[in-house]
Design a protein around this motif. Structure first.
Motif, short mmCIF file in Angstrom:
data_model
loop_
_atom_site.label_atom_id
_atom_site.label_comp_id
_atom_site.label_asym_id
_atom_site.label_seq_id
_atom_site.Cartn_x
_atom_site.Cartn_y
_atom_site.Cartn_z
N VAL B 254 -15.92 71.25 9.59
CA VAL B 254 -15.08 71.40 11.07
C VAL B 254 -15.99 72.35 11.69
O VAL B 254 -16.36 73.35 11.00
CB VAL B 254 -13.71 71.95 10.68
CG1 VAL B 254 -13.18 72.23 11.86
CG2 VAL B 254 -12.85 71.04 9.64
N THR B 255 -16.46 72.05 12.70
CA THR B 255 -17.15 73.06 13.69
C THR B 255 -16.52 73.52 14.66
O THR B 255 -15.87 72.65 15.62
CB THR B 255 -18.42 72.19 14.05
OG1 THR B 255 -19.29 71.68 12.92
CG2 THR B 255 -19.28 73.24 15.05
N THR B 256 -16.30 74.73 15.09
CA THR B 256 -15.69 75.14 16.11
C THR B 256 -16.59 75.55 17.30
O THR B 256 -17.85 75.93 16.96
CB THR B 256 -14.91 76.55 15.85
OG1 THR B 256 -14.01 76.42 14.69
CG2 THR B 256 -13.97 76.82 16.92
N THR B 257 -16.13 74.93 18.45
CA THR B 257 -16.95 75.33 19.71
C THR B 257 -16.35 75.29 20.76
O THR B 257 -14.99 75.36 20.67
CB THR B 257 -18.08 73.96 19.61
OG1 THR B 257 -18.80 74.21 20.80
CG2 THR B 257 -17.17 72.67 19.77
N ILE B 258 -16.80 75.56 21.90
CA ILE B 258 -16.10 75.70 23.21
C ILE B 258 -16.30 74.37 24.03
O ILE B 258 -17.48 73.72 24.23
CB ILE B 258 -16.60 76.86 23.87
CG1 ILE B 258 -16.20 78.03 22.98
CG2 ILE B 258 -15.93 76.90 25.29
CD1 ILE B 258 -16.82 79.36 23.79
N CYS B 259 -15.32 73.64 24.42
CA CYS B 259 -15.34 72.50 25.43
C CYS B 259 -16.15 72.82 26.66
O CYS B 259 -16.14 74.09 27.43
CB CYS B 259 -13.92 72.14 25.77
SG CYS B 259 -13.90 70.84 26.73
N THR B 260 -17.13 71.93 26.94
CA THR B 260 -17.78 72.09 28.14
C THR B 260 -17.29 71.56 29.40
O THR B 260 -18.00 71.64 30.36
CB THR B 260 -19.42 71.52 27.65
OG1 THR B 260 -19.39 70.20 27.28
CG2 THR B 260 -20.03 72.36 26.49
#
Lengths: 620, 312
Positions: B254-260
């Protein structure tokens, strides 16, 4: 909120039915003609129409009454007019038994299959209908009529009962009870001249001790003058001279307890509502009498409707409430017509509306018609139903006196409780409390049905015995023996023939681990198959559960299945295992359900097993 | 919604849970109190981002002086309350609720079910063999049911609904927790594409007249999938992999990132298996999104991969 709708237009009839109730649309935004100039610049109607959400059930009824069912285009049009998402409207419409969302003929005969009518031959009536007309839901050759089974129609004193609902320009709903097979078939085939029911006349007619029933069968229920000639509106006059606080003091002194089943002190409830600072406040009369075996409120509303209107006006005056609703079950068309006439006449004579009797107070009253849901007799479910939501009970706390309908302080009382108010005012609180027992004051209405010589509503003071009451109604016919008596309805409990000396008061029945409930006394003689009765009670709760919480939604089904296995002689793992299972399910429903329906759904069944010994070896 | 910056100081209330004294803020629930002293409480319809519906009744507790058991998820803690979470009465009701659910609903993808069923020694099989799927279930008349012989335990089984490429609805797995309806409606998305329809055992989640999702108001934000506790609502990608027997949760990262896609800054949790994104969630405790996303953040990941193997 944007609403996405199916792109289909309603028929002219459907549109007219909705518009007659809601008035014309304001703009293209809420279903009217689209004006290319203004509608593209200003959106109108959203907030205003959403505030009218409480009209959703009346609008659904308008379409149902006009067409016979609510089609997808009609539902989309309602959605647009009221700015309510179509999924939500569908959720509400599909909740009620009397509203159809699938194509249905305009004429539907509802045939009662509940326990009181069962004792009076409804099984045979249904079997004959199946044979001569066709199975449930079958449509007549001309496409105009069909029939369906129905839960208790509240005609238990004269079953078997049927109810014809006819949609059209002049919709008409009428009860036929008792209904012979010939009557039912004649009604289905639109034969002329089949007489509907008249208001029930009490067998105690003329008895000078009557207080609640004294005018029933004596006056013309459609005449306010008749009502006033027999002492009507004297109580309101007296109440005004007492003042609001004085009225509440008398009610508290009378120790009047609620007659709907929970036996809560009415004075305490009224005082709590009167003291709430929030405005506006509401008064609701719970006339959703749907407990199988209960018909006392119907008898009052059909025979003496003005008394309910007067009582509610007094209640409104005492609590400073200006808006009242009578939430009336949809199965009572005769009561609705009588009440509407009483309300209309009261408005005409200045007994409702602004400045009542020139005394400067306001009280408005309207009828809200339920649509076939026992659960809507639960006080918080009524709130949701009136507000235009699914009739699901709310969690308590908060309690209705604080946050009721529209989240405002609300007093909600049963019909019988309210008409007792007239008696309290007439006799004064202490004078009223002289009748009955210490814990249960005044007179009580009982609904006698089943295998009894003279079924009907009886008015007796609290404190008599069950045996005396049954004797008053003539006992069991044809010299038969009593097998069991159901006290308090499907949510009540059975008692044995050797328990008939039980005193009829709230405190004595509590002691005896049973209940007066809504005043049901249903007598079963030794010919009745109790297995059939229990299975019907279980099916009733399954059908009437709102489905919100797991214990009731699934528990009522598992209870019905276990009873079916026992009754068919094919228990799983032995009779004892099944009885333990029923007790386990009942325990969870009683302990963990949200509302009283689930909490009482196993009460009658468990009492039949524990008290009567049904399913014990040798028992029938 | 984020908390206001200025807050009135909150009062504390003291209550007793299983003999332990607990202090919680006024307005907090019995469940909050239980969590504070690490008393495990089963919950199904409770959602940390939603108002408690208290429909499942699996979290009930005994409060001294109350006639019936109380739902800990919604009942506010009151000073002086004495709460019992492990009495025989509580255990019996919790067990029965689990048995009623497990006997009528397919709990195979309800992650907490095995643990709960074991902890409460639930035996759903005691109600007998389960009834087969009912294709007519969406059209039952309110207030009517067929007479049963009781030999089969009624179920909510019906066919799975696959009417779009993004997510599937398998209402055989639905415990009717109302969370999807609340997330779709007034509590989060304000779309109101679905509602509870029918009543009693026939109550079900439905669009108007059971129309397929593409004809409904659904905007495919997937916030219903985010709150669904049973897998009744599922990414199509997850559903397909499960069908193929290729769903291997233990191998996923599970990778947490920010929606672009825009400037709001929603956090995305990309669930990746075999170097492919298989579903997207959002952290419920995130102060901006509270677990909610829009169609782009939730489903717009195809450009990052080519799931049919034609990688660029």
């Amino acid at each position: 909120m944007d609403i996405k709708l199916l792109n289909v237009a309603p028929t002219e009839d459907e549109k007219e039915a909705v518009d007659l109730l809601l008035g014309p649309a304001l703009s293209g935004w809420d279903g009217g003609e689209r004006d290319a100039l203004t509608d593209t610049r200003v959106a109108e109607g959203g907030h205003e129409s959403r505030e009218d959400r409480h009209l959703l059930l009346p609008v659904l009824w308008a379409v149902q009454d006009r067409i016979g069912y609510i089609s997808a285009p009609a539902l989309a049009y309602i959605s647009k007019r009221m700015t309510i998402a179509p999924a939500e409207v569908y959720g509400v419409a599909s909740f009620y038994m009397m509203l159809a969302t699938e194509p249905t003929p305009p004429r539907v005969l509802h045939v009662c299959e509940d326990i009181a009518c069962k004792c009076l031959g409804s099984d045979d009536l249904i079997a004959t209908l199946q044979e001569r007309f066709g199975p449930e839901g079958a449509v007549s050759a001309d496409g105009r009529s069909t029939w369906h089974r129905s839960p208790c129609l509240g005609q238990c004193d004269r079953g078997p009962a049927v109810l014809m609902m006819e949609a059209g320009l002049e919709p008409f709903t009428r009860t036929y009870a008792p209904a012979s097979t010939a009557t039912a078939l004649a009604v289905l085939s639109e034969e002329e001249g089949v007489a509907g029911t008249e208001p029930s006349e009490p067998y105690q007619l003329g008895d000078p001790s009557l207080r609640l029933l004294r005018r029933i069968g004596v006056i013309d229920p459609l005449s306010l003058d008749d009502y006033r000639a027999k002492g009507g509106y004297d109580a309101l006059r007296a109440a005004v001279s007492l003042g609001p606080a004085g009225v509440i003091r008398e009610i508290k002194d009378s120790r009047l307890m609620g007659r709907g089943g929970a036996a809560f002190p009415t004075g305490v409830k009224w005082e709590a509502v009167a003291q709430q600072p929030a405005r506006p406040k509401f008064l609701i009369c719970n006339a959703d009498e749907s407990e199988p075996g209960t018909f006392k409120d119907r008898v009052i509303m059909e025979g003496d409707p003005c008394s309910l209107v007067e009582s509610m006006t007094i209640a409104g005056y005492a609590m400073g409430v200006e808006n009242g609703f009578i939430y009336l079950r949809g199965e009572y068309p005769e009561a609705e017509r009588a009440l509407q006439s009483a309300i209309d006449q009261a408005y005409d004579r200045g007994l409702l509306g602004d400045d009542i009797m020139g005394e400067g107070f306001t009280f408005d009253l309207e009828i809200r018609r339920g649509a076939g849901a026992y659960i809507c007799g639960e006080e918080t479910a009524i709130f949701n139903s009136i507000e235009g939501y699914r009739g699901e009970p709310r969690s308590k706390p908060p309690f209705p006196v604080e946050k009721g309908v529209f989240q405002k302080p609300t007093a909600i009382n049963n019909v019988e409780t309210l008409i007792n108010v007239l008696d309290v005012i007439r006799r004064s609180g202490p004078g009223y409390a002289e009748t009955g027992t210490t814990g249960s004051t005044g007179m009580k209405l009982f609904c006698l049905s089943g295998n009894i010589e003279r079924p009907g509503v009886y008015e007796v003071p609290f404190g008599g015995t069950l045996r005396e009451l049954i004797d008053l109604a003539g006992g069991v016919p044809d010299g038969r023996e009593i097998q069991a008596v159901l006290l308090g309805g499907a949510a009540g409990s059975f008692v044995r023939p050797d328990e008939l000396d039980i005193e009829l008061s709230f405190e004595a029945v509590r002691e005896a681990k049973t209940t007066l409930g809504s005043g049901v006394v249903m007598v079963f003689d030794d010919t009745v198959n109790m297995h059939g009765i229990l299975q019907r009670i279980a099916q009733f709760f399954r059908n009437e559960s709102c489905g919100q919480c797991v214990p009731c939604r699934v528990g009522t089904v598992r209870q019905q299945e276990a009873l079916a296995r026992l009754a068919s002689g094919k228990p799983r793992g032995g009779v004892e295992t099944e009885l333990e299972l029923i007790a386990e399910i009942g325990g969870c429903m009683r302990d963990a359900s949200i509302c009283g329906l689930g909490q009482a759904a196993s009460s009658a069944v468990e009492s039949a097993i524990d008290r009567l010994g049904v399913f014990k070896e040798g028992a029938r | 919604m984020s908390d206001p910056v200025m807050m009135m100081p909150k009062r504390m209330v003291e209550l007793e849970v299983d003999g332990q004294t607990v202090k919680v803020f006024e307005g907090e629930t019995i469940l909050d109190a239980c969590n504070k002293v690490e008393i495990d409480t089963p919950t199904l319809c409770f959602g940390e981002t939603l108002q408690p519906k208290n429909a499942c009744r699996v979290c009930v507790v005994e409060v001294e002086g109350a006639r019936v058991l109380q739902p800990s998820c919604s009942r506010k803690a009151e000073a002086g309350m004495k709460v019992h979470t492990n009495s025989e009465r509580v255990r019996a009701s919790r067990r029965m609720v689990l048995e009623l659910l497990a006997s009528s609903v397919d709990l195979s993808t309800t992650s907490v079910a095995p643990e709960y069923l074991e902890a409460y020694e639930a035996r759903p099989e005691k109600f007998g063999p389960q009834a087969p799927p009912d294709t007519h279930r969406d059209h039952h008349r309110a207030g009517h049911s067929a007479v049963t012989d009781g030999q089969l335990a009624a179920t909510v089984y019906q066919g799975i609904k696959i009417d779009n490429e993004l997510y599937t609805r398998d209402y055989s797995k639905c415990i009717l927790c109302y969370k999807c309806v609340d997330a779709c409606g007034e509590q989060w998305q304000n779309t109101f594409a679905i509602s509870v329809a029918g009543r009693g055992f026939d109550a079900r989640i439905s669009t108007e007249f059971v129309v397929p999702l593409p004809e409904s108001a659904c905007v495919y934000c997937g916030n219903c999938i985010q709150v669904c506790p049973t897998g009744a609502l599922m990414f199509k990608s997850e559903h397909d992999l499960r069908e193929e027997g290729e769903w291997r949760e233990e191998e996923q990262t599970v990778t947490t990132t920010i929606c672009t896609y825009c400037g709001v800054g929603c956090n995305l949790e990309l669930h990746v298996q075999d170097n492919s994104i298989v579903k997207v969630t959002s952290p419920p405790d995130h102060s901006i999104t509270h677990g909610n996303l829009c169609i782009k953040g939730r489903f717009g990941f195809q450009h990052a991969q080519a799931r049919d193997g034609a990688k660029k």
